[in-house]
Structures are given as structure tokens and as C-alpha cells.
Design a protein around this motif. Structure first.
Motif, mmCIF file in Angstrom:
data_model
loop_
_atom_site.group_PDB
_atom_site.id
_atom_site.type_symbol
_atom_site.label_atom_id
_atom_site.label_comp_id
_atom_site.label_asym_id
_atom_site.label_seq_id
_atom_site.Cartn_x
_atom_site.Cartn_y
_atom_site.Cartn_z
ATOM 1 N N SER A 1 -2.993 -15.031 -7.443
ATOM 2 C CA SER A 1 -1.841 -15.198 -6.556
ATOM 3 C C SER A 1 -0.678 -14.328 -7.003
ATOM 4 O O SER A 1 -0.023 -13.673 -6.193
ATOM 5 C CB SER A 1 -1.399 -16.664 -6.525
ATOM 6 N N GLY A 2 -0.430 -14.328 -8.293
ATOM 7 C CA GLY A 2 0.649 -13.499 -8.831
ATOM 8 C C GLY A 2 0.415 -12.025 -8.590
ATOM 9 O O GLY A 2 1.333 -11.280 -8.243
ATOM 10 N N LEU A 3 -0.830 -11.596 -8.755
ATOM 11 C CA LEU A 3 -1.153 -10.193 -8.499
ATOM 12 C C LEU A 3 -0.938 -9.838 -7.029
ATOM 13 O O LEU A 3 -0.575 -8.710 -6.704
ATOM 14 C CB LEU A 3 -2.590 -9.883 -8.918
ATOM 15 N N GLY A 4 -1.161 -10.813 -6.150
ATOM 16 C CA GLY A 4 -0.909 -10.574 -4.726
ATOM 17 C C GLY A 4 0.547 -10.238 -4.458
ATOM 18 O O GLY A 4 0.859 -9.391 -3.622
ATOM 19 N N TYR A 5 1.457 -10.886 -5.181
ATOM 20 C CA TYR A 5 2.887 -10.604 -5.029
ATOM 21 C C TYR A 5 3.257 -9.237 -5.592
ATOM 22 O O TYR A 5 4.216 -8.623 -5.154
ATOM 23 C CB TYR A 5 3.725 -11.668 -5.755
ATOM 24 N N ILE A 6 2.514 -8.788 -6.585
ATOM 25 C CA ILE A 6 2.832 -7.511 -7.233
ATOM 26 C C ILE A 6 2.113 -6.347 -6.551
ATOM 27 O O ILE A 6 2.724 -5.346 -6.193
ATOM 28 C CB ILE A 6 2.450 -7.566 -8.732
ATOM 29 N N VAL A 7 0.803 -6.495 -6.387
ATOM 30 C CA VAL A 7 -0.016 -5.394 -5.874
ATOM 31 C C VAL A 7 0.175 -5.214 -4.367
ATOM 32 O O VAL A 7 0.219 -4.078 -3.881
ATOM 33 C CB VAL A 7 -1.505 -5.614 -6.225
ATOM 34 N N ALA B 1 -2.133 -3.735 2.751
ATOM 35 C CA ALA B 1 -2.174 -4.589 1.561
ATOM 36 C C ALA B 1 -3.300 -5.612 1.702
ATOM 37 O O ALA B 1 -4.064 -5.854 0.753
ATOM 38 C CB ALA B 1 -0.834 -5.293 1.359
ATOM 39 N N LEU B 2 -3.431 -6.208 2.878
ATOM 40 C CA LEU B 2 -4.514 -7.165 3.121
ATOM 41 C C LEU B 2 -5.875 -6.485 3.046
ATOM 42 O O LEU B 2 -6.817 -7.010 2.454
ATOM 43 C CB LEU B 2 -4.359 -7.829 4.493
ATOM 44 N N ARG B 3 -5.972 -5.334 3.636
ATOM 45 C CA ARG B 3 -7.261 -4.632 3.686
ATOM 46 C C ARG B 3 -7.710 -4.177 2.302
ATOM 47 O O ARG B 3 -8.874 -4.367 1.925
ATOM 48 C CB ARG B 3 -7.170 -3.439 4.628
ATOM 49 N N VAL B 4 -6.811 -3.587 1.543
ATOM 50 C CA VAL B 4 -7.178 -3.090 0.214
ATOM 51 C C VAL B 4 -7.507 -4.246 -0.719
ATOM 52 O O VAL B 4 -8.516 -4.214 -1.429
ATOM 53 C CB VAL B 4 -6.057 -2.193 -0.363
ATOM 54 N N MET B 5 -6.690 -5.283 -0.721
ATOM 55 C CA MET B 5 -6.969 -6.424 -1.607
ATOM 56 C C MET B 5 -8.245 -7.137 -1.183
ATOM 57 O O MET B 5 -8.985 -7.638 -2.023
ATOM 58 C CB MET B 5 -5.787 -7.386 -1.635
#
Length: 157
Positions: free
Chosen positions: A122-128, A142-146
Motif C-alpha cells: 500500500s505504501g509503495l502505491g502512494y510512492i510509485v 499508474a494503475l496499468r504499470v502497477m
């Protein structure tokens, strides 16, 4: 991930704070309703298949949500609810699968790792997420790459 790029999502769909809050609300309500359903199914059917289906469903709905045009916010909110369903399916069953594969202290370590990975992810989602969106130029990337990165990591494990 969506919360990391929420300001961009709000601008894209022309949302106020109330509508933007509905995105997480729809996810959580779906998750809360479906988690017991998948717990029940996991007790009666093959958990690995249910979990695999959940991961595929989560991945597909995340990608689909990234393709919703800006005039269809309610469809985007619906896909966020479906993401909650997909997440409920595998996060409810994964601890039992881990417990089946490991015993004693190793089981404890693996479950600890699983539960540790949730807030880290979750934290990485806020950063990456914002980094990817800024690098490529639009929040939906961002959604597609993650989604792609997570899917690749899940296939390896």
C-alpha cells in the motif's frame, strides 16, 4: 494505488471530495461483503483455484478501470468495487493456503511476511503510483504499470 493519484483522478473525472471518497467506499463495501463469501467458498472448494481466480479478476478489473473514459465516472467507481471483490477473494484465502504449505515456525514467518507485505505494498502505491503517472504523463498508467508489475510478481511466486 488510486489514492496515490487521487488528485489526478479527481481532475480527470471532474469530482468533488464526496465523489472521490466514493471510490474507496465502494471498494471497502465490496470487500467487506465479499470476504465472508470467499471464506465460505474457501472452506468448501479448492482454495488455490479460488485464489487464482481472484488474482486474475483483480488484475482484469484494475486494468479495465484504467480504461474508463472521463465521462463515465460511475463505471470507474463500479470497477473499483469489483477490485474490492477480487482482493477479498485472495486476501481471505491466502493465509489458509500459506498455513497449508508451512508448519511450525516457518508457518509463522511466512504469515508474518504475508501480513507485512500488505502495508508495504500500500505504501509503495502512494510512492510509485504518482511517480509512474508523472513519468508517463497520465494517472491511469499508474494503475496499468502497477497491475503489470504485481501480476508478474504473483506469477513468480
Amino acid at each position: 494505488m488510486v489514492l496515490g493519484v487521487l488528485q489526478d483522478v479527481k481532475s480527470y473525472y471532474g469530482l468533488d471530495d464526496s465523489d472521490a471518497g466514493l471510490l474507496q467506499t465502494s471498494f471497502i463495501i465490496s470487500y467487506l461483503i465479499m470476504a465472508p463469501v470467499f471464506g465460505y467458498l474457501g472452506d468448501r472448494y479448492n482454495r488455490r483455484y479460488i485464489m487464482a481466480f481472484g488474482i486474475l479478476f483483480w488484475s482484469a478489473t484494475t486494468f479495465l478501470g484504467s480504461c474508463i473514459p472521463n465521462s463515465y465516472f460511475w463505471w470507474f467507481m463500479f470497477t473499483r468495487a469489483l477490485v474490492g471483490t477480487g482482493e477479498a477473494s485472495y486476501s481471505t484465502i491466502a493465509p489458509t493456503v500459506i498455513a497449508d504449505f508451512f508448519t511450525d515456525n516457518l508457518r509463522t514467518r511466512m504469515l508474518s511476511l504475508f501480513y507485512f507485505a500488505i502495508p508495504v505494498g500500500s505504501g509503495l502505491g502512494y510512492i510509485v503510483g504518482p511517480g509512474v503517472a508523472n513519468l508517463i504523463g497520465h494517472w491511469y498508467w499508474a494503475l496499468r504499470v502497477m497491475n503489470l508489475v504485481t501480476s508478474q510478481n504473483l506469477r513468480r511466486s
